[in-house]
Design a protein around this motif. Structure first.
Motif, mmCIF file in Angstrom:
data_model
loop_
_atom_site.group_PDB
_atom_site.id
_atom_site.type_symbol
_atom_site.label_atom_id
_atom_site.label_comp_id
_atom_site.label_asym_id
_atom_site.label_seq_id
_atom_site.Cartn_x
_atom_site.Cartn_y
_atom_site.Cartn_z
ATOM 1 N N ALA A 134 -2.121 -4.704 -12.162
ATOM 2 C CA ALA A 134 -2.778 -4.678 -10.854
ATOM 3 C C ALA A 134 -1.801 -5.055 -9.744
ATOM 4 C CB ALA A 134 -3.972 -5.622 -10.859
ATOM 5 N N TYR A 135 -0.947 -6.025 -10.006
ATOM 6 C CA TYR A 135 0.016 -6.486 -9.008
ATOM 7 C C TYR A 135 1.017 -5.377 -8.685
ATOM 8 C CZ TYR A 135 2.641 -10.047 -6.447
ATOM 9 O OH TYR A 135 3.245 -10.791 -5.453
ATOM 10 N N PHE A 136 1.491 -4.692 -9.725
ATOM 11 C CA PHE A 136 2.450 -3.608 -9.526
ATOM 12 C C PHE A 136 1.827 -2.486 -8.700
ATOM 13 C CE2 PHE A 136 4.852 0.188 -10.481
ATOM 14 C CZ PHE A 136 6.159 -0.261 -10.467
ATOM 15 N N GLU A 137 0.591 -2.159 -8.998
ATOM 16 C CA GLU A 137 -0.095 -1.106 -8.250
ATOM 17 C C GLU A 137 -0.332 -1.515 -6.798
ATOM 18 O OE1 GLU A 137 -3.657 -0.216 -10.369
ATOM 19 O OE2 GLU A 137 -2.607 0.589 -12.115
ATOM 20 N N GLY A 138 -0.555 -2.807 -6.596
ATOM 21 C CA GLY A 138 -0.830 -3.284 -5.249
ATOM 22 C C GLY A 138 0.402 -3.464 -4.387
ATOM 23 N N PHE A 139 1.508 -3.955 -4.984
ATOM 24 C CA PHE A 139 2.684 -4.317 -4.198
ATOM 25 C C PHE A 139 3.957 -3.579 -4.583
ATOM 26 C CE2 PHE A 139 0.062 -8.307 -4.177
ATOM 27 C CZ PHE A 139 -0.359 -8.188 -2.851
ATOM 28 N N GLY A 140 3.897 -2.722 -5.609
ATOM 29 C CA GLY A 140 5.069 -1.927 -5.967
ATOM 30 C C GLY A 140 6.110 -2.649 -6.776
ATOM 31 N N ARG A 141 5.803 -3.844 -7.252
ATOM 32 C CA ARG A 141 6.716 -4.594 -8.119
ATOM 33 C C ARG A 141 5.895 -5.556 -8.963
ATOM 34 N NH1 ARG A 141 8.024 -6.069 -2.873
ATOM 35 N NH2 ARG A 141 7.131 -8.045 -2.159
ATOM 36 N N PRO A 142 6.398 -5.929 -10.148
ATOM 37 C CA PRO A 142 5.651 -6.866 -10.985
ATOM 38 C C PRO A 142 5.699 -8.268 -10.388
ATOM 39 C CG PRO A 142 7.775 -6.401 -11.964
ATOM 40 C CD PRO A 142 7.646 -5.473 -10.790
ATOM 41 N N PRO A 143 4.761 -9.119 -10.756
ATOM 42 C CA PRO A 143 4.761 -10.486 -10.203
ATOM 43 C C PRO A 143 6.035 -11.261 -10.521
ATOM 44 C CG PRO A 143 3.122 -10.234 -11.955
ATOM 45 C CD PRO A 143 3.599 -8.875 -11.616
ATOM 46 N N SER A 144 6.651 -11.000 -11.675
ATOM 47 C CA SER A 144 7.883 -11.716 -12.025
ATOM 48 C C SER A 144 9.011 -11.404 -11.048
ATOM 49 C CB SER A 144 8.316 -11.346 -13.446
ATOM 50 O OG SER A 144 8.488 -9.938 -13.564
ATOM 51 N N ALA A 145 8.999 -10.197 -10.465
ATOM 52 C CA ALA A 145 10.049 -9.822 -9.515
ATOM 53 C C ALA A 145 9.863 -10.493 -8.167
ATOM 54 C CB ALA A 145 10.073 -8.306 -9.342
ATOM 55 N N GLU A 146 8.643 -10.915 -7.859
ATOM 56 C CA GLU A 146 8.362 -11.543 -6.557
ATOM 57 C C GLU A 146 9.197 -12.793 -6.362
ATOM 58 O OE1 GLU A 146 6.986 -10.963 -3.149
ATOM 59 O OE2 GLU A 146 5.515 -10.084 -4.501
ATOM 60 N N ARG A 147 9.370 -13.556 -7.439
ATOM 61 C CA ARG A 147 10.133 -14.803 -7.335
ATOM 62 C C ARG A 147 11.633 -14.565 -7.313
ATOM 63 N NH1 ARG A 147 6.243 -18.556 -11.130
ATOM 64 N NH2 ARG A 147 4.979 -19.337 -9.404
ATOM 65 N N LYS A 148 12.078 -13.360 -7.658
ATOM 66 C CA LYS A 148 13.509 -13.066 -7.652
ATOM 67 C C LYS A 148 13.987 -12.583 -6.300
ATOM 68 C CE LYS A 148 13.472 -11.901 -12.576
ATOM 69 N NZ LYS A 148 13.649 -10.832 -13.593
ATOM 70 N N ILE A 149 13.050 -12.332 -5.374
ATOM 71 C CA ILE A 149 13.436 -11.919 -4.033
ATOM 72 C C ILE A 149 13.990 -13.145 -3.313
ATOM 73 C CG2 ILE A 149 12.617 -11.015 -1.822
ATOM 74 C CD1 ILE A 149 10.409 -9.579 -3.373
ATOM 75 N N PRO A 150 15.257 -13.139 -2.920
ATOM 76 C CA PRO A 150 15.837 -14.343 -2.315
ATOM 77 C C PRO A 150 15.224 -14.665 -0.963
ATOM 78 C CG PRO A 150 17.331 -12.489 -2.067
ATOM 79 C CD PRO A 150 16.200 -12.026 -2.954
ATOM 80 N N THR A 151 15.057 -15.957 -0.715
ATOM 81 C CA THR A 151 14.638 -16.374 0.623
ATOM 82 C C THR A 151 15.802 -16.185 1.578
ATOM 83 O OG1 THR A 151 15.403 -18.637 0.330
ATOM 84 C CG2 THR A 151 13.163 -18.131 -0.416
ATOM 85 N N PRO A 152 15.567 -16.113 2.883
ATOM 86 C CA PRO A 152 16.677 -15.996 3.841
ATOM 87 C C PRO A 152 17.691 -17.126 3.702
ATOM 88 C CG PRO A 152 14.600 -15.474 4.913
ATOM 89 C CD PRO A 152 14.262 -15.982 3.535
ATOM 90 N N GLN A 153 17.224 -18.337 3.346
ATOM 91 C CA GLN A 153 18.144 -19.467 3.165
ATOM 92 C C GLN A 153 19.084 -19.200 2.015
ATOM 93 O OE1 GLN A 153 14.850 -22.253 2.873
ATOM 94 N NE2 GLN A 153 15.802 -23.498 4.459
ATOM 95 N N ALA A 154 18.514 -18.723 0.875
ATOM 96 C CA ALA A 154 19.328 -18.452 -0.306
ATOM 97 C C ALA A 154 20.291 -17.317 -0.038
ATOM 98 C CB ALA A 154 18.420 -18.126 -1.488
#
Length: 336
Positions: free
Chosen positions: A310-330
């Motif tokens: 459901a997450y992939f269909e909604g946002f185009g990526r799996p939930p595990s990938a959401e946490r791998k997106i670096p914050t601007p600070q990182a």
């Protein structure tokens, strides 16, 4: 709930020392809305009621979330025994290291000074154990994640909370309302009203007024039955109601409810409900370290695999990938 204050008088004393503790990417609007009422209180009173100072981790200028750098008066380590200190939070505050700030806050708390937090600042106070036994609030977008990380907290969805020597607010213009309440407590409602007029703030809001825009305004819809169903959806995330239960709640058939949603929102009740649950899940993924399975269950999904699809269909990526997106600070640190 909301503000519980005891009128106080500081008329015969010197100015109260108030420190604003800036963390990287703090909310400029919450900071300005908090400090300006105190400055104007000094002007309207014709004397310094509040002595204002700014501090940052290294004592250097601190960049707000909008990129504007604000000069400060010193480091957290050098701050004196402030009478009141406000943590100015903002973007990704929960992901940063606040060691020096925590030392300062605990020192002030041990000396029974008043501690406050703006916008996402309550994360810092909570992590330091300084909101235990107190009512507190935070921006509505962060309520679920802070509650998940600190289930022992008495967390409310008020505009602001004044509970003894702890002051927290949801940020934005709520910071002005909280400071006007502080001014009224310290020096009377007449002065607070004069300050509000200078701010063109026509009405000082009570603490218990809702943070979020009225559902009718958010959706641009006035149909009472549709609004009631969407409200139920937002309230029942962990154990979603069935289409039949939603329809029964407003005395409609499921087919009538479907037609109502398509007419006003252009989507089915099921699609709307799923969107609400997925948005809550994304907030928890971004703002907490909760396991993905725990987030899935808390947002009403029966399994991690169901949630992931459901997450992939909604946002185009799996939930595990959401946490791998670096914050601007990182990202900035990696570029150095």
């Amino acid at each position: 709930m909301g503000s519980h204050v005891t009128p106080q008088s500081f008329g015969g004393e010197g100015p109260r020392k108030v420190g604003f503790l800036l963390v990287e990417r703090f909310s400029m609007i919450a900071f300005a809305a908090a400090i300006e009422p105190l400055r104007l209180a000094n002007r309207e009173a014709g004397r310094d009621l509040y002595a204002l100072a700014l501090y940052s981790d290294g004592g250097l200028s601190c960049a707000a979330s909008n990129g504007v750098a604000v000069a400060v008066d010193g480091r957290f380590n050098d701050a004196p025994d402030l009478d009141m200190a406000f943590v100015c939070g903002g973007v990704d505050v929960e992901k940063a290291d606040h060691a020096a700030l925590t030392v300062l806050l605990r020192r002030l708390a041990s000396r029974r000074k008043t501690l406050g937090a703006l916008c996402t600042g309550p994360y810092v106070l909570a992590r330091a154990g300084l909101l235990d036994g107190y009512r507190a609030t935070i921006h509505w977008e962060n309520l679920a994640s802070l509650a998940a990380q600190h289930p022992e907290m008495e967390l409310e969805s008020e505009l602001y909370e004044i509970d003894r020597d702890r002051l927290t607010c949801a940020g934005g213009f709520a910071a002005a309302d909280m400071m006007l309440a502080v001014i009224a407590r310290d020096h009377g409602h007449a002065l607070a009203s004069e300050v509000a007029q200078q701010l063109l703030h026509h009405r000082i809001r009570e603490a218990g007024e809702g943070q979020r825009m009225d559902l009718r305004m958010r959706l641009g819809v006035a149909h009472p039955k549709l609004l009631k169903v969407v409200q139920l959806m937002e309230e029942r995330i962990e154990e979603p109601l069935s289409s039949q239960e939603l329809a029964d709640a407003v005395n409609l058939s499921t087919r009538q409810l479907e037609r109502l949603f398509f007419k006003y929102l252009g989507q089915s009740p099921a699609k709307r409900y799923l969107k609400i649950r997925l948005e809550r899940a994304r907030t928890l993924i971004r703002q907490t370290s909760m396991p993905i399975l725990s987030i899935a269950l808390e947002c009403g999904f029966s399994s991690a695999s169901h949630f992931s699809r459901a997450y992939f269909e909604g946002f185009g990526r799996p939930p595990s990938a959401e946490r791998k997106i670096p914050t601007p600070q990182a990202a900035a640190r990696a570029a150095e």
